[in-house]
Write a protein that holds these residues in place. Structure first.
Motif, PDB file in Angstrom:
ATOM      1  N   ASN A  34      11.813  17.596   4.039  1.00 51.23           N
ATOM      2  CA  ASN A  34      10.498  18.756   4.227  1.00 51.23           C
ATOM      3  C   ASN A  34       9.515  18.727   3.360  1.00 51.23           C
ATOM      4  O   ASN A  34       9.546  19.057   2.210  1.00 51.23           O
ATOM      5  CB  ASN A  34      11.332  20.201   4.426  1.00 51.23           C
ATOM      6  CG  ASN A  34      10.285  21.114   5.038  1.00 51.23           C
ATOM      7  OD1 ASN A  34       9.300  20.882   5.602  1.00 51.23           O
ATOM      8  ND2 ASN A  34      10.543  22.207   4.383  1.00 51.23           N
ATOM      9  N   GLY A  35       8.411  18.182   4.041  1.00 54.00           N
ATOM     10  CA  GLY A  35       7.212  18.193   3.152  1.00 54.00           C
ATOM     11  C   GLY A  35       7.322  17.168   2.148  1.00 54.00           C
ATOM     12  O   GLY A  35       6.930  17.111   0.836  1.00 54.00           O
ATOM     13  N   GLY A  36       7.922  15.846   2.362  1.00 53.39           N
ATOM     14  CA  GLY A  36       8.147  14.985   1.241  1.00 53.39           C
ATOM     15  C   GLY A  36       7.072  13.888   1.109  1.00 53.39           C
ATOM     16  O   GLY A  36       7.122  13.493  -0.094  1.00 53.39           O
ATOM     17  N   GLY A  37       6.056  13.759   1.885  1.00 55.94           N
ATOM     18  CA  GLY A  37       4.765  13.146   1.432  1.00 55.94           C
ATOM     19  C   GLY A  37       4.901  11.901   2.158  1.00 55.94           C
ATOM     20  O   GLY A  37       5.632  11.646   3.345  1.00 55.94           O
ATOM     21  N   PHE A  38       4.314  10.695   1.650  1.00 55.57           N
ATOM     22  CA  PHE A  38       4.087   9.467   2.241  1.00 55.57           C
ATOM     23  C   PHE A  38       3.868   8.286   1.021  1.00 55.57           C
ATOM     24  O   PHE A  38       3.769   8.802  -0.027  1.00 55.57           O
ATOM     25  CB  PHE A  38       3.099   9.369   3.295  1.00 55.57           C
ATOM     26  CG  PHE A  38       1.766   9.898   2.841  1.00 55.57           C
ATOM     27  CD1 PHE A  38       0.742   9.001   2.092  1.00 55.57           C
ATOM     28  CD2 PHE A  38       1.194  11.165   2.945  1.00 55.57           C
ATOM     29  CE1 PHE A  38      -0.443   9.199   1.729  1.00 55.57           C
ATOM     30  CE2 PHE A  38      -0.144  11.511   2.424  1.00 55.57           C
ATOM     31  CZ  PHE A  38      -0.854  10.378   1.752  1.00 55.57           C
ATOM     32  N   VAL A  39       4.236   7.161   1.494  1.00 56.54           N
ATOM     33  CA  VAL A  39       3.986   5.811   0.548  1.00 56.54           C
ATOM     34  C   VAL A  39       2.923   5.079   1.087  1.00 56.54           C
ATOM     35  O   VAL A  39       2.776   4.960   2.375  1.00 56.54           O
ATOM     36  CB  VAL A  39       5.313   5.269   0.595  1.00 56.54           C
ATOM     37  CG1 VAL A  39       5.249   3.852  -0.450  1.00 56.54           C
ATOM     38  CG2 VAL A  39       6.645   6.110   0.029  1.00 56.54           C
ATOM     39  N   VAL A  40       2.130   4.475   0.437  1.00 53.49           N
ATOM     40  CA  VAL A  40       0.811   3.646   0.807  1.00 53.49           C
ATOM     41  C   VAL A  40       1.245   2.151   0.229  1.00 53.49           C
ATOM     42  O   VAL A  40       1.619   2.128  -1.110  1.00 53.49           O
ATOM     43  CB  VAL A  40      -0.403   4.008   0.123  1.00 53.49           C
ATOM     44  CG1 VAL A  40      -1.591   3.144   0.721  1.00 53.49           C
ATOM     45  CG2 VAL A  40      -0.720   5.601   0.658  1.00 53.49           C
ATOM     46  N   SER A  41       1.278   1.425   1.066  1.00 55.43           N
ATOM     47  CA  SER A  41       1.731  -0.129   0.607  1.00 55.43           C
ATOM     48  C   SER A  41       0.543  -0.991   0.995  1.00 55.43           C
ATOM     49  O   SER A  41      -0.315  -0.808   1.721  1.00 55.43           O
ATOM     50  CB  SER A  41       2.938  -0.708   1.362  1.00 55.43           C
ATOM     51  OG  SER A  41       3.943   0.214   1.506  1.00 55.43           O
ATOM     52  N   ASP A  42       0.391  -2.209   0.143  1.00 53.96           N
ATOM     53  CA  ASP A  42      -0.599  -3.075   0.259  1.00 53.96           C
ATOM     54  C   ASP A  42      -0.171  -4.179   1.258  1.00 53.96           C
ATOM     55  O   ASP A  42       0.455  -4.091   1.807  1.00 53.96           O
ATOM     56  CB  ASP A  42      -0.829  -3.697  -1.108  1.00 53.96           C
ATOM     57  CG  ASP A  42       0.094  -4.661  -1.765  1.00 53.96           C
ATOM     58  OD1 ASP A  42       1.230  -4.929  -0.758  1.00 53.96           O
ATOM     59  OD2 ASP A  42       0.127  -4.813  -2.767  1.00 53.96           O
ATOM     60  N   CYS A  43      -1.180  -5.171   1.579  1.00 55.39           N
ATOM     61  CA  CYS A  43      -0.892  -6.127   2.494  1.00 55.39           C
ATOM     62  C   CYS A  43       0.491  -6.951   2.259  1.00 55.39           C
ATOM     63  O   CYS A  43       0.777  -7.713   3.163  1.00 55.39           O
ATOM     64  CB  CYS A  43      -2.018  -7.053   2.670  1.00 55.39           C
ATOM     65  SG  CYS A  43      -2.715  -7.878   1.054  1.00 55.39           S
ATOM     66  N   ASN A  44       0.960  -6.835   1.156  1.00 57.23           N
ATOM     67  CA  ASN A  44       2.228  -7.658   0.702  1.00 57.23           C
ATOM     68  C   ASN A  44       3.341  -6.713   0.732  1.00 57.23           C
ATOM     69  O   ASN A  44       4.581  -6.951   0.324  1.00 57.23           O
ATOM     70  CB  ASN A  44       2.079  -8.281  -0.530  1.00 57.23           C
ATOM     71  CG  ASN A  44       0.832  -9.400  -0.906  1.00 57.23           C
ATOM     72  OD1 ASN A  44       0.874  -9.877   0.152  1.00 57.23           O
ATOM     73  ND2 ASN A  44       0.323  -9.237  -2.002  1.00 57.23           N
ATOM     74  N   GLN A  45       3.288  -5.478   1.225  1.00 57.95           N
ATOM     75  CA  GLN A  45       4.201  -4.457   1.640  1.00 57.95           C
ATOM     76  C   GLN A  45       4.721  -4.030   0.255  1.00 57.95           C
ATOM     77  O   GLN A  45       6.013  -3.536   0.004  1.00 57.95           O
ATOM     78  CB  GLN A  45       5.364  -5.147   2.466  1.00 57.95           C
ATOM     79  CG  GLN A  45       5.041  -5.536   3.683  1.00 57.95           C
ATOM     80  CD  GLN A  45       6.043  -6.033   4.738  1.00 57.95           C
ATOM     81  OE1 GLN A  45       7.204  -6.020   4.277  1.00 57.95           O
ATOM     82  NE2 GLN A  45       6.040  -6.224   6.080  1.00 57.95           N
ATOM     83  N   LYS A  46       4.064  -3.996  -0.708  1.00 59.41           N
ATOM     84  CA  LYS A  46       4.424  -3.609  -2.085  1.00 59.41           C
ATOM     85  C   LYS A  46       3.729  -2.260  -2.022  1.00 59.41           C
ATOM     86  O   LYS A  46       2.543  -1.978  -1.670  1.00 59.41           O
ATOM     87  CB  LYS A  46       3.835  -4.482  -3.107  1.00 59.41           C
ATOM     88  CG  LYS A  46       4.601  -5.729  -3.389  1.00 59.41           C
ATOM     89  CD  LYS A  46       3.972  -6.594  -4.625  1.00 59.41           C
ATOM     90  CE  LYS A  46       4.810  -7.907  -4.581  1.00 59.41           C
ATOM     91  NZ  LYS A  46       4.228  -8.697  -5.702  1.00 59.41           N
ATOM     92  N   VAL A  47       4.539  -1.182  -2.864  1.00 56.08           N
ATOM     93  CA  VAL A  47       3.943   0.108  -2.723  1.00 56.08           C
ATOM     94  C   VAL A  47       2.763   0.309  -4.050  1.00 56.08           C
ATOM     95  O   VAL A  47       2.865  -0.498  -5.011  1.00 56.08           O
ATOM     96  CB  VAL A  47       5.095   1.148  -3.400  1.00 56.08           C
ATOM     97  CG1 VAL A  47       4.554   2.654  -3.739  1.00 56.08           C
ATOM     98  CG2 VAL A  47       6.241   1.151  -2.448  1.00 56.08           C
TER      99      VAL A  47
END
Length: 203
Positions: A34-47
């Protein structure tokens, strides 16, 4: 903006400014958090960045942006109090942390409340006032529909949110940041938009 370090526009830090176009992918954390947030990755699928929402932090109206190493780079607070409660806009402040642990405010986001505006207006002012007082960023379009842009007061597009190709889910979408603009700042703005629209960071 043309390529070159002189055209970089750091707000959080110049290390998050790229001289070339950057395409990122935003993935919401599972709904069970609940309300955990999100992850943003680059074009190489690295965080590249991660955002912790109030479900993880335990405090409503507070968000944290971390870099690829998990270090805190941006702390975001919703302004509270009686004055804010009766204001026509909700206000959010973004802070970086200096070496002594003190907070330095780097931007203020003002979002008009639906009851007080014919159309929603979301503007972001850079702190301290090192720029012209008429210079700001504005969100144009619909974040819930994954069709919006963050533009400067001069009409220059800084970043765009859109559905990821071959994917119609709101849990996975693209974030394109134009050359020179601060990606950490853009992710911070996206985190607030996410919260305002009752999505992955809100409780």
């Amino acid at each position: 903006m043309a390529e070159g370090s002189s055209n970089l526009m750091p707000i959080v830090s110049k290390i998050f400014c790229s001289p070339s176009l950057t395409t990122l992918v935003v993935r919401r954390r599972p709904h069970v958090i609940n309300g955990g947030g999100f992850v943003v990755s680059d074009c190489n699928q690295k965080v590249a960045f991660s955002v912790d929402g109030c479900g993880i932090l335990g405090t409503k109206g507070e968000l944290v942006v971390r870099d690829s190493d998990g270090s805190l780079i941006l702390l975001i607070h919703k302004k509270g109090g009686i004055i804010q409660a009766i204001s026509t806009c909700s206000q959010w402040n973004g802070y970086t942390m200096n070496y002594e642990g003190a907070k330095d405010k780097v931007f203020t986001l003002s979002d008009s409340k639906p009851l007080f505006a014919l159309r929603r207006s979301t503007k972001i002012y850079i702190e301290p006032k090192r720029m012209n007082k008429d210079y700001y960023f504005e969100v144009i379009g619909s974040f819930p529909q994954r069709n919006c842009s963050i533009v400067t007061s001069k009409g220059i597009v800084a970043a765009q949110v859109g559905f990821k190709e071959m994917n119609g889910s709101k849990d996975l979408y693209s974030l394109v940041v134009q050359p020179g603009f601060d990606q950490a700042f853009v992710v911070g703005v996206i985190a607030i938009l996410d919260y305002l629209n009752g999505e992955s960071t809100s409780c």
